[in-house]
Design an enzyme around this catalytic site. Structure first.
Site, short mmCIF file in Angstrom:
data_model
loop_
_atom_site.label_atom_id
_atom_site.label_comp_id
_atom_site.label_asym_id
_atom_site.label_seq_id
_atom_site.Cartn_x
_atom_site.Cartn_y
_atom_site.Cartn_z
N HIS A 29 1.26 -0.99 -0.18
CA HIS A 29 -0.02 0.24 0.04
C HIS A 29 0.86 1.02 -0.17
CE1 HIS A 29 1.15 -0.49 4.18
NE2 HIS A 29 0.34 0.63 4.27
N GLU A 36 4.76 8.42 6.99
CA GLU A 36 4.86 6.93 7.79
C GLU A 36 5.96 6.86 8.80
OE1 GLU A 36 3.04 2.56 8.13
OE2 GLU A 36 2.78 3.14 6.77
N GLU A 88 2.29 2.69 14.08
CA GLU A 88 2.54 3.96 12.94
C GLU A 88 2.14 5.32 13.37
OE1 GLU A 88 0.36 1.82 10.14
OE2 GLU A 88 1.23 0.17 9.96
#
Length: 137
Positions: A29, A36, A88
């Site tokens: 993804h 991130e 995350e």
């Protein structure tokens, strides 16, 4: 997952806790609106990141920190024998992601067939569920 939709004051930050079972995979993804940061809480991970410079793979253990630049494709796999727990964090209040599976399911089938060499039957077998993020072993 906590972002501005679930925690209204989080306008510029959001976080998610991912748990991946041994042998599991966080599907390929990318995030169109933010980089991130990852903090590895427990377990053993292998992450591959794809960008214009190519693909880069690194292994991570508890207390390691990972980084994925905005729009870089990436996936994360649990290479250990215990659960992988990863925090995350994103510098945005609005979580956005595009998974490869959902992208393939939403482009014209003729395009997937012509450019990815996927037949119509294979395309139909790809999950269209946008809530599927972690694939089991």
């Amino acid at each position: 997952m906590v972002d501005s939709h679930t925690f209204l004051v989080a306008k510029n930050i959001m976080g998610a806790l991912a748990t991946i079972k041994p042998g599991g995979l966080r599907e390929l993804h990318w995030h169109p609106n933010a980089s991130e940061w990852q903090y590895y809480i427990s377990g053993k991970a292998r992450m591959t990141v794809f960008n214009s410079a190519g693909a880069h793979t690194m292994d991570f253990n508890a207390n390691d920190v990972g980084f994925v630049p905005k729009v870089a494709g990436h996936y994360l796999e649990n290479i250990g024998d215990t659960d992988l727990n990863v925090l995350e964090v994103f510098a945005t209040g609005d979580f956005q992601e595009i998974s490869l599976n959902n992208w393939i399911r939403r482009i014209p089938p003729e395009m997937a067939t012509a450019h990815l060499n996927l037949d119509a039957d294979t395309i139909r077998k790809i999950s269209a569920d946008v809530g599927v993020y972690i694939l089991p072993r």
